[in-house]
Scaffold this motif. Structure first.
Motif, PDB file in Angstrom:
ATOM      1  N   GLY A  49       5.349  -5.698  -3.821  1.00  0.00           N
ATOM      2  CA  GLY A  49       4.763  -6.972  -3.878  1.00  0.00           C
ATOM      3  C   GLY A  49       5.471  -7.841  -5.232  1.00  0.00           C
ATOM      4  N   ASP A  80      -2.086 -12.528  -0.340  1.00  0.00           N
ATOM      5  CA  ASP A  80      -1.264 -11.149   0.172  1.00  0.00           C
ATOM      6  C   ASP A  80      -0.036 -11.380  -0.804  1.00  0.00           C
ATOM      7  OD1 ASP A  80      -0.018  -9.311   1.460  1.00  0.00           O
ATOM      8  OD2 ASP A  80       0.575 -10.502   3.336  1.00  0.00           O
ATOM      9  N   CYS A  82       0.395  -8.061  -2.611  1.00  0.00           N
ATOM     10  CA  CYS A  82       0.813  -6.543  -2.917  1.00  0.00           C
ATOM     11  C   CYS A  82       0.619  -5.803  -1.623  1.00  0.00           C
ATOM     12  CB  CYS A  82      -0.400  -6.013  -3.849  1.00  0.00           C
ATOM     13  SG  CYS A  82      -0.475  -6.590  -5.431  1.00  0.00           S
ATOM     14  N   ASP A  83       1.010  -4.663  -1.560  1.00  0.00           N
ATOM     15  CA  ASP A  83       1.152  -3.629  -0.489  1.00  0.00           C
ATOM     16  C   ASP A  83       0.547  -2.427  -0.937  1.00  0.00           C
ATOM     17  OD1 ASP A  83       1.568  -2.193   1.829  1.00  0.00           O
ATOM     18  OD2 ASP A  83       3.580  -3.132   2.118  1.00  0.00           O
ATOM     19  N   GLU A  85      -0.776  -0.101   0.539  1.00  0.00           N
ATOM     20  CA  GLU A  85      -0.601   0.966   1.590  1.00  0.00           C
ATOM     21  C   GLU A  85       0.924   1.701   1.261  1.00  0.00           C
ATOM     22  OE1 GLU A  85      -2.534   2.664   3.666  1.00  0.00           O
ATOM     23  OE2 GLU A  85      -4.114   1.346   3.119  1.00  0.00           O
TER      24      GLU A  85
END
Length: 433
Positions: A49, A80, A82-83, A85
Protein backbone atom coordinates in the motif's frame (compact mmCIF):
# COMPACT_ATOMS: atom_id res chain seq x y z
CA UNK A 1 4.93 36.12 24.62
CA UNK A 2 7.63 33.54 23.89
CA UNK A 3 7.54 33.39 20.08
CA UNK A 4 9.10 30.82 17.76
CA UNK A 5 11.60 33.47 16.68
CA UNK A 6 12.58 34.06 20.30
CA UNK A 7 12.84 30.31 20.85
CA UNK A 8 15.10 30.00 17.82
CA UNK A 9 17.35 32.79 19.06
CA UNK A 10 17.53 31.20 22.50
CA UNK A 11 18.41 27.82 21.00
CA UNK A 12 21.18 29.38 18.91
CA UNK A 13 22.56 31.08 22.04
CA UNK A 14 22.40 27.81 24.00
CA UNK A 15 24.23 25.94 21.25
CA UNK A 16 26.94 28.60 21.09
CA UNK A 17 27.36 28.62 24.85
CA UNK A 18 27.36 24.84 24.94
CA UNK A 19 30.06 24.65 22.27
CA UNK A 20 32.24 26.99 24.33
CA UNK A 21 31.81 24.89 27.47
CA UNK A 22 31.81 21.48 25.81
CA UNK A 23 28.18 20.86 26.84
CA UNK A 24 26.35 21.51 23.56
CA UNK A 25 22.66 20.52 23.52
CA UNK A 26 21.74 19.40 20.00
CA UNK A 27 18.16 19.06 18.77
CA UNK A 28 17.06 15.52 17.99
CA UNK A 29 17.12 14.82 14.24
CA UNK A 30 14.06 13.26 12.59
CA UNK A 31 14.17 11.89 9.06
CA UNK A 32 11.41 13.35 6.89
CA UNK A 33 9.65 10.64 4.84
CA UNK A 34 7.25 11.67 2.09
CA UNK A 35 4.10 9.83 1.03
CA UNK A 36 5.14 6.82 -1.03
CA UNK A 37 8.77 6.86 0.05
CA UNK A 38 10.20 3.55 1.24
CA UNK A 39 13.26 4.19 3.39
CA UNK A 40 16.39 2.06 3.21
CA UNK A 41 16.45 -1.22 5.17
CA UNK A 42 12.66 -1.59 5.05
CA UNK A 43 11.11 -4.71 6.55
CA UNK A 44 9.06 -5.26 3.39
CA UNK A 45 9.55 -4.11 -0.19
CA UNK A 46 6.40 -5.51 -1.78
CA UNK A 47 3.15 -3.75 -2.66
CA UNK A 48 1.61 -3.35 0.79
CA UNK A 49 0.00 0.00 0.00
CA UNK A 50 1.08 3.58 -0.29
CA UNK A 51 -1.16 6.39 0.95
CA UNK A 52 -2.84 9.47 -0.51
CA UNK A 53 -0.94 12.51 -1.70
CA UNK A 54 -3.04 15.12 0.09
CA UNK A 55 -0.67 17.98 -0.64
CA UNK A 56 -1.41 19.51 2.77
CA UNK A 57 -2.38 18.81 6.37
CA UNK A 58 -6.10 18.14 6.83
CA UNK A 59 -6.22 19.91 10.22
CA UNK A 60 -4.54 22.87 11.89
CA UNK A 61 -3.98 21.40 15.33
CA UNK A 62 -0.51 20.05 16.08
CA UNK A 63 1.43 19.02 19.20
CA UNK A 64 1.12 15.94 21.41
CA UNK A 65 -2.37 14.45 21.28
CA UNK A 66 -4.11 11.36 22.66
CA UNK A 67 -5.00 8.62 20.18
CA UNK A 68 -8.68 8.97 21.14
CA UNK A 69 -8.92 12.54 19.79
CA UNK A 70 -10.80 13.40 16.61
CA UNK A 71 -9.03 14.47 13.46
CA UNK A 72 -5.69 12.69 13.90
CA UNK A 73 -6.32 10.53 10.86
CA UNK A 74 -7.97 10.70 7.51
CA UNK A 75 -10.11 7.95 6.07
CA UNK A 76 -13.50 6.76 4.96
CA UNK A 77 -15.58 3.66 5.33
CA UNK A 78 -14.30 2.47 1.94
CA UNK A 79 -10.63 3.40 2.41
CA UNK A 80 -8.34 0.89 0.71
CA UNK A 81 -4.70 1.97 1.10
CA UNK A 82 -3.11 -1.00 2.88
CA UNK A 83 -2.89 -4.75 2.42
CA UNK A 84 -2.60 -6.25 5.92
CA UNK A 85 -3.09 -9.77 4.58
CA UNK A 86 -0.02 -9.42 2.36
CA UNK A 87 1.96 -8.20 5.36
CA UNK A 88 0.77 -11.18 7.39
CA UNK A 89 1.67 -13.62 4.61
CA UNK A 90 5.17 -12.15 4.54
CA UNK A 91 5.69 -12.29 8.31
CA UNK A 92 4.49 -15.89 8.61
CA UNK A 93 6.51 -17.15 5.66
CA UNK A 94 8.98 -19.83 6.79
CA UNK A 95 12.08 -18.01 5.56
CA UNK A 96 11.24 -14.75 7.34
CA UNK A 97 11.49 -15.93 10.95
CA UNK A 98 14.25 -13.48 11.88
CA UNK A 99 12.34 -10.53 10.46
CA UNK A 100 9.18 -11.64 12.21
CA UNK A 101 11.04 -11.87 15.55
CA UNK A 102 12.59 -8.39 15.10
CA UNK A 103 9.24 -6.95 13.97
CA UNK A 104 7.40 -8.38 16.98
CA UNK A 105 10.10 -7.28 19.41
CA UNK A 106 9.89 -3.67 18.15
CA UNK A 107 6.13 -3.73 18.77
CA UNK A 108 6.45 -5.38 22.20
CA UNK A 109 4.48 -8.51 21.33
CA UNK A 110 5.23 -12.22 21.19
CA UNK A 111 6.59 -13.54 17.89
CA UNK A 112 4.40 -16.65 18.01
CA UNK A 113 2.49 -16.99 14.73
CA UNK A 114 -0.92 -16.81 16.40
CA UNK A 115 -0.05 -13.65 18.33
CA UNK A 116 1.35 -11.96 15.21
CA UNK A 117 -1.77 -12.93 13.26
CA UNK A 118 -4.12 -11.67 15.98
CA UNK A 119 -2.19 -8.42 16.27
CA UNK A 120 -2.23 -7.61 12.54
CA UNK A 121 -5.93 -8.43 12.34
CA UNK A 122 -6.60 -6.01 15.23
CA UNK A 123 -5.20 -3.03 13.29
CA UNK A 124 -7.12 -0.54 11.13
CA UNK A 125 -5.92 1.24 7.99
CA UNK A 126 -6.03 5.05 7.92
CA UNK A 127 -3.92 7.87 6.55
CA UNK A 128 -2.23 10.53 8.66
CA UNK A 129 -4.22 13.79 8.69
CA UNK A 130 -1.13 15.83 9.63
CA UNK A 131 2.61 15.45 9.38
CA UNK A 132 3.23 13.06 12.26
CA UNK A 133 6.32 12.43 14.39
CA UNK A 134 6.93 8.74 15.17
CA UNK A 135 9.66 6.26 15.95
CA UNK A 136 10.23 4.18 12.84
CA UNK A 137 12.13 0.88 12.60
CA UNK A 138 14.13 -0.42 9.66
CA UNK A 139 15.55 -3.94 9.50
CA UNK A 140 19.34 -4.18 9.62
CA UNK A 141 21.66 -7.07 10.51
CA UNK A 142 18.90 -9.15 12.00
CA UNK A 143 17.51 -6.43 14.26
CA UNK A 144 15.00 -3.58 14.21
CA UNK A 145 16.94 -0.35 13.76
CA UNK A 146 15.11 2.42 15.68
CA UNK A 147 15.10 6.03 14.45
CA UNK A 148 12.91 9.17 14.66
CA UNK A 149 10.90 9.99 11.55
CA UNK A 150 8.41 12.62 10.39
CA UNK A 151 5.78 10.98 8.17
CA UNK A 152 4.03 13.28 5.70
CA UNK A 153 0.28 13.84 5.92
CA UNK A 154 -1.45 11.27 3.70
CA UNK A 155 0.93 8.41 4.61
CA UNK A 156 -0.98 5.17 5.09
CA UNK A 157 -0.56 3.49 8.48
CA UNK A 158 -2.19 0.77 10.54
CA UNK A 159 -3.43 1.95 13.96
CA UNK A 160 -4.36 -0.04 17.06
CA UNK A 161 -7.36 0.29 19.38
CA UNK A 162 -5.52 2.90 21.46
CA UNK A 163 -5.27 5.12 18.38
CA UNK A 164 -1.52 4.63 17.98
CA UNK A 165 0.19 4.24 14.58
CA UNK A 166 1.80 0.78 14.74
CA UNK A 167 2.80 -0.09 11.15
CA UNK A 168 3.81 1.98 8.12
CA UNK A 169 1.85 0.43 5.29
CA UNK A 170 4.17 0.67 2.30
CA UNK A 171 7.08 -1.13 3.97
CA UNK A 172 5.68 -2.98 6.99
CA UNK A 173 7.97 -1.08 9.37
CA UNK A 174 6.91 -1.13 13.05
CA UNK A 175 6.07 2.29 14.51
CA UNK A 176 6.15 3.58 18.09
CA UNK A 177 5.53 6.78 20.04
CA UNK A 178 8.31 9.36 19.75
CA UNK A 179 10.07 10.38 22.95
CA UNK A 180 10.27 13.99 21.75
CA UNK A 181 7.88 16.89 21.33
CA UNK A 182 7.42 18.09 17.73
CA UNK A 183 9.07 21.42 18.52
CA UNK A 184 12.23 19.71 19.79
CA UNK A 185 13.23 17.95 16.60
CA UNK A 186 15.32 19.04 13.64
CA UNK A 187 13.73 17.80 10.41
CA UNK A 188 16.15 16.48 7.78
CA UNK A 189 15.35 15.48 4.20
CA UNK A 190 17.51 12.70 2.78
CA UNK A 191 17.46 10.64 -0.41
CA UNK A 192 15.50 13.27 -2.33
CA UNK A 193 16.79 11.61 -5.50
CA UNK A 194 15.31 8.26 -4.45
CA UNK A 195 11.65 9.20 -4.28
CA UNK A 196 11.70 11.14 -1.03
CA UNK A 197 10.30 14.44 -2.29
CA UNK A 198 10.69 17.50 -0.09
CA UNK A 199 7.60 19.30 1.20
CA UNK A 200 7.03 22.41 3.29
CA UNK A 201 6.88 21.43 6.96
CA UNK A 202 4.91 23.62 9.37
CA UNK A 203 6.20 22.73 12.85
CA UNK A 204 3.05 24.15 14.45
CA UNK A 205 1.02 21.43 12.73
CA UNK A 206 3.26 18.44 13.43
CA UNK A 207 1.41 15.84 15.51
CA UNK A 208 2.80 13.37 18.03
CA UNK A 209 0.25 10.69 18.91
CA UNK A 210 0.17 9.26 22.44
CA UNK A 211 -1.68 6.17 23.66
CA UNK A 212 -5.34 6.72 24.55
CA UNK A 213 -6.34 6.15 28.16
CA UNK A 214 -8.46 3.16 27.18
CA UNK A 215 -9.30 1.02 24.19
CA UNK A 216 -11.42 2.71 21.58
CA UNK A 217 -14.39 1.14 19.81
CA UNK A 218 -14.41 3.79 17.08
CA UNK A 219 -12.16 6.49 15.66
CA UNK A 220 -13.50 9.72 14.24
CA UNK A 221 -11.44 10.55 11.16
CA UNK A 222 -11.42 13.36 8.62
CA UNK A 223 -13.10 12.36 5.36
CA UNK A 224 -10.28 12.31 2.80
CA UNK A 225 -12.78 13.13 0.06
CA UNK A 226 -14.31 16.05 1.97
CA UNK A 227 -12.08 17.38 4.82
CA UNK A 228 -14.99 19.42 6.17
CA UNK A 229 -16.73 16.18 7.17
CA UNK A 230 -15.84 13.64 9.83
CA UNK A 231 -16.42 9.91 9.60
CA UNK A 232 -16.63 7.44 12.52
CA UNK A 233 -15.00 4.10 11.71
CA UNK A 234 -15.35 0.97 13.81
CA UNK A 235 -12.29 -0.69 15.33
CA UNK A 236 -11.99 -4.46 15.77
CA UNK A 237 -11.85 -6.11 19.18
CA UNK A 238 -8.20 -7.03 19.78
CA UNK A 239 -8.82 -9.43 22.64
CA UNK A 240 -6.63 -9.41 25.76
CA UNK A 241 -4.01 -6.67 26.00
CA UNK A 242 -0.43 -7.87 25.60
CA UNK A 243 1.59 -7.56 28.80
CA UNK A 244 4.37 -4.98 28.84
CA UNK A 245 5.97 -6.25 32.06
CA UNK A 246 9.76 -6.22 31.69
CA UNK A 247 11.62 -9.26 33.04
CA UNK A 248 15.33 -10.23 33.04
CA UNK A 249 16.65 -12.41 30.24
CA UNK A 250 18.49 -15.37 31.88
CA UNK A 251 22.16 -16.12 31.18
CA UNK A 252 22.24 -19.49 29.40
CA UNK A 253 25.65 -19.60 27.70
CA UNK A 254 27.23 -23.11 27.71
CA UNK A 255 23.89 -24.72 28.65
CA UNK A 256 22.45 -27.49 26.52
CA UNK A 257 19.77 -26.44 24.05
CA UNK A 258 17.08 -28.26 26.05
CA UNK A 259 18.15 -26.72 29.38
CA UNK A 260 18.47 -23.23 27.93
CA UNK A 261 15.03 -23.47 26.29
CA UNK A 262 13.48 -24.57 29.57
CA UNK A 263 15.10 -21.72 31.54
CA UNK A 264 13.95 -19.10 29.03
CA UNK A 265 10.45 -20.53 28.85
CA UNK A 266 10.12 -20.58 32.62
CA UNK A 267 11.20 -16.92 32.66
CA UNK A 268 8.17 -16.12 30.50
CA UNK A 269 9.65 -15.91 27.00
CA UNK A 270 8.82 -17.51 23.69
CA UNK A 271 11.96 -19.15 22.28
CA UNK A 272 13.27 -19.40 18.74
CA UNK A 273 16.62 -21.00 17.91
CA UNK A 274 19.27 -19.84 15.47
CA UNK A 275 22.68 -21.28 14.60
CA UNK A 276 25.83 -19.25 15.14
CA UNK A 277 29.61 -19.70 14.87
CA UNK A 278 31.31 -19.68 18.27
CA UNK A 279 34.53 -21.72 18.57
CA UNK A 280 34.55 -21.28 22.37
CA UNK A 281 31.28 -23.15 22.87
CA UNK A 282 30.70 -26.88 22.41
CA UNK A 283 28.65 -27.54 19.25
CA UNK A 284 24.95 -27.91 20.03
CA UNK A 285 25.17 -25.82 23.20
CA UNK A 286 23.96 -22.28 23.84
CA UNK A 287 26.32 -19.50 22.74
CA UNK A 288 23.99 -16.78 24.05
CA UNK A 289 20.67 -15.07 23.34
CA UNK A 290 19.21 -12.08 21.53
CA UNK A 291 18.46 -9.95 23.49
CA UNK A 292 21.54 -10.69 25.58
CA UNK A 293 21.40 -12.36 28.94
CA UNK A 294 21.33 -9.87 31.79
CA UNK A 295 19.19 -7.34 29.88
CA UNK A 296 15.39 -7.09 30.16
CA UNK A 297 12.61 -7.73 27.66
CA UNK A 298 8.82 -7.77 27.65
CA UNK A 299 7.37 -10.86 29.25
CA UNK A 300 5.85 -12.99 26.52
CA UNK A 301 8.17 -11.61 23.83
CA UNK A 302 10.48 -13.80 21.79
CA UNK A 303 14.09 -14.50 22.74
CA UNK A 304 16.35 -15.97 20.08
CA UNK A 305 18.51 -18.78 21.47
CA UNK A 306 21.87 -18.92 19.67
CA UNK A 307 23.18 -22.47 19.27
CA UNK A 308 26.85 -23.04 18.40
CA UNK A 309 27.51 -24.75 15.07
CA UNK A 310 29.75 -27.77 14.69
CA UNK A 311 33.07 -26.59 13.22
CA UNK A 312 33.24 -26.98 9.47
CA UNK A 313 35.30 -29.86 8.07
CA UNK A 314 35.40 -28.68 4.48
CA UNK A 315 38.99 -28.12 3.30
CA UNK A 316 40.18 -24.56 2.77
CA UNK A 317 42.61 -23.18 0.21
CA UNK A 318 46.16 -22.60 1.41
CA UNK A 319 47.23 -19.10 0.38
CA UNK A 320 50.72 -18.54 -1.01
CA UNK A 321 52.60 -16.10 1.22
CA UNK A 322 56.20 -16.56 0.06
CA UNK A 323 57.95 -13.21 -0.11
CA UNK A 324 55.41 -11.45 2.15
CA UNK A 325 56.38 -9.66 5.39
CA UNK A 326 55.95 -11.96 8.39
CA UNK A 327 53.02 -10.11 9.99
CA UNK A 328 51.05 -9.95 6.73
CA UNK A 329 51.77 -13.59 5.98
CA UNK A 330 50.60 -14.77 9.42
CA UNK A 331 47.39 -12.76 9.17
CA UNK A 332 46.69 -14.12 5.67
CA UNK A 333 47.10 -17.67 6.95
CA UNK A 334 44.78 -17.01 9.91
CA UNK A 335 42.17 -15.39 7.66
CA UNK A 336 42.11 -18.62 5.66
CA UNK A 337 41.25 -20.58 8.82
CA UNK A 338 44.73 -22.03 9.29
CA UNK A 339 47.42 -21.67 11.96
CA UNK A 340 50.86 -20.24 11.09
CA UNK A 341 53.94 -21.85 12.73
CA UNK A 342 57.08 -19.79 12.27
CA UNK A 343 60.78 -20.77 12.22
CA UNK A 344 63.71 -18.62 11.14
CA UNK A 345 66.76 -18.90 8.91
CA UNK A 346 69.70 -16.59 8.32
CA UNK A 347 69.38 -14.78 5.01
CA UNK A 348 70.87 -11.83 3.12
CA UNK A 349 69.68 -8.42 4.34
CA UNK A 350 67.07 -7.93 1.60
CA UNK A 351 65.14 -11.04 2.75
CA UNK A 352 65.11 -10.30 6.48
CA UNK A 353 61.57 -10.34 7.92
CA UNK A 354 60.02 -11.99 4.88
CA UNK A 355 58.75 -15.52 4.29
CA UNK A 356 61.43 -17.63 2.57
CA UNK A 357 59.30 -20.77 2.18
CA UNK A 358 56.12 -22.41 3.44
CA UNK A 359 54.79 -25.94 3.85
CA UNK A 360 52.29 -26.72 2.42
CA UNK A 361 52.94 -24.17 -0.30
CA UNK A 362 49.54 -24.46 -2.00
CA UNK A 363 46.56 -26.77 -2.43
CA UNK A 364 44.02 -27.38 0.33
CA UNK A 365 44.15 -28.24 4.02
CA UNK A 366 41.78 -29.00 6.89
CA UNK A 367 40.54 -25.90 8.79
CA UNK A 368 42.66 -25.32 11.88
CA UNK A 369 45.67 -27.20 10.54
CA UNK A 370 49.14 -25.65 10.54
CA UNK A 371 51.19 -24.02 7.82
CA UNK A 372 54.94 -23.89 8.46
CA UNK A 373 56.57 -20.61 7.54
CA UNK A 374 60.33 -20.05 7.33
CA UNK A 375 61.10 -16.38 7.92
CA UNK A 376 64.40 -14.72 7.14
CA UNK A 377 66.46 -13.33 9.99
CA UNK A 378 69.74 -11.43 10.02
CA UNK A 379 72.73 -13.67 9.28
CA UNK A 380 75.12 -14.23 12.21
CA UNK A 381 78.67 -12.86 11.86
CA UNK A 382 81.00 -15.41 10.19
CA UNK A 383 78.14 -17.71 9.24
CA UNK A 384 78.28 -19.28 5.78
CA UNK A 385 74.90 -20.05 4.29
CA UNK A 386 74.55 -23.79 3.52
CA UNK A 387 77.19 -25.44 5.84
CA UNK A 388 77.82 -26.21 9.49
CA UNK A 389 81.56 -25.48 9.81
CA UNK A 390 84.48 -24.15 7.84
CA UNK A 391 86.09 -27.33 6.53
CA UNK A 392 87.70 -27.82 3.17
CA UNK A 393 84.86 -29.59 1.29
CA UNK A 394 82.09 -29.35 3.90
CA UNK A 395 83.59 -31.78 6.38
CA UNK A 396 83.72 -31.25 10.09
CA UNK A 397 87.48 -30.86 10.47
CA UNK A 398 90.67 -30.69 8.44
CA UNK A 399 92.52 -34.03 8.31
CA UNK A 400 95.45 -35.14 6.14
CA UNK A 401 94.17 -37.85 3.81
CA UNK A 402 91.13 -39.55 5.39
CA UNK A 403 91.93 -43.17 4.56
CA UNK A 404 93.33 -46.26 6.26
CA UNK A 405 96.76 -45.65 4.87
CA UNK A 406 99.17 -48.59 5.15
CA UNK A 407 102.73 -47.79 6.23
CA UNK A 408 105.88 -49.48 4.86
CA UNK A 409 106.17 -51.69 7.90
CA UNK A 410 102.68 -53.18 7.50
CA UNK A 411 101.32 -51.27 10.49
CA UNK A 412 98.26 -49.11 10.28
CA UNK A 413 99.57 -45.75 9.28
CA UNK A 414 98.43 -42.12 9.26
CA UNK A 415 94.86 -42.22 10.57
CA UNK A 416 93.72 -45.77 10.15
CA UNK A 417 89.93 -45.95 9.79
CA UNK A 418 89.07 -42.74 11.63
CA UNK A 419 91.65 -40.42 10.24
CA UNK A 420 90.19 -37.49 8.40
CA UNK A 421 91.65 -36.76 5.04
CA UNK A 422 91.26 -33.70 2.92
CA UNK A 423 87.72 -34.80 2.00
CA UNK A 424 85.73 -35.78 5.10
CA UNK A 425 87.92 -36.91 8.07
CA UNK A 426 87.35 -36.11 11.69
CA UNK A 427 90.95 -35.59 12.85
CA UNK A 428 94.58 -35.42 11.73
CA UNK A 429 96.26 -38.82 12.44
CA UNK A 430 100.00 -39.40 12.75
CA UNK A 431 101.73 -42.66 11.61
CA UNK A 432 101.31 -45.39 14.18
CA UNK A 433 104.67 -46.46 15.58
Amino acid sequence: MFSLRTAGAFLAFALTLGSMTGLACMARTAAAEAVGYVAENAFFTGDLGDGINLGRNLTDKGGSRKGSEKGLYGGSRQLDVCDPELLLDFLLKAGNGKKKAAWAKALGISAKDKRVKDFVESLTEVVLANDTLVVNHGYKKGKANRYDALLEAGTAVLVDVFGLPRVKCNCGNPLAVSDHDPGDVDIKFKNKGKGNKKWKVDKDRIVRVEKADEKQKTLVVVDVKDPDDEVPIDLPDPGPTETTEQVPVPEVRDSSEADATQVLTEAGFAVETESTDDPDVEPGFAAGTDPEGGTTAAKGSTVTLLIANAPTTEPVNVPSVAGMPQADAEQTIRDAGLIPVVSTQGVPAEQVGRVISQDPADGQAEPGSTVSLVVGEEQAVGEQIGGTDAGVDGGTDAGTDGGTDTGTDGEADAGAGTDAGADAGTGAGAAAP
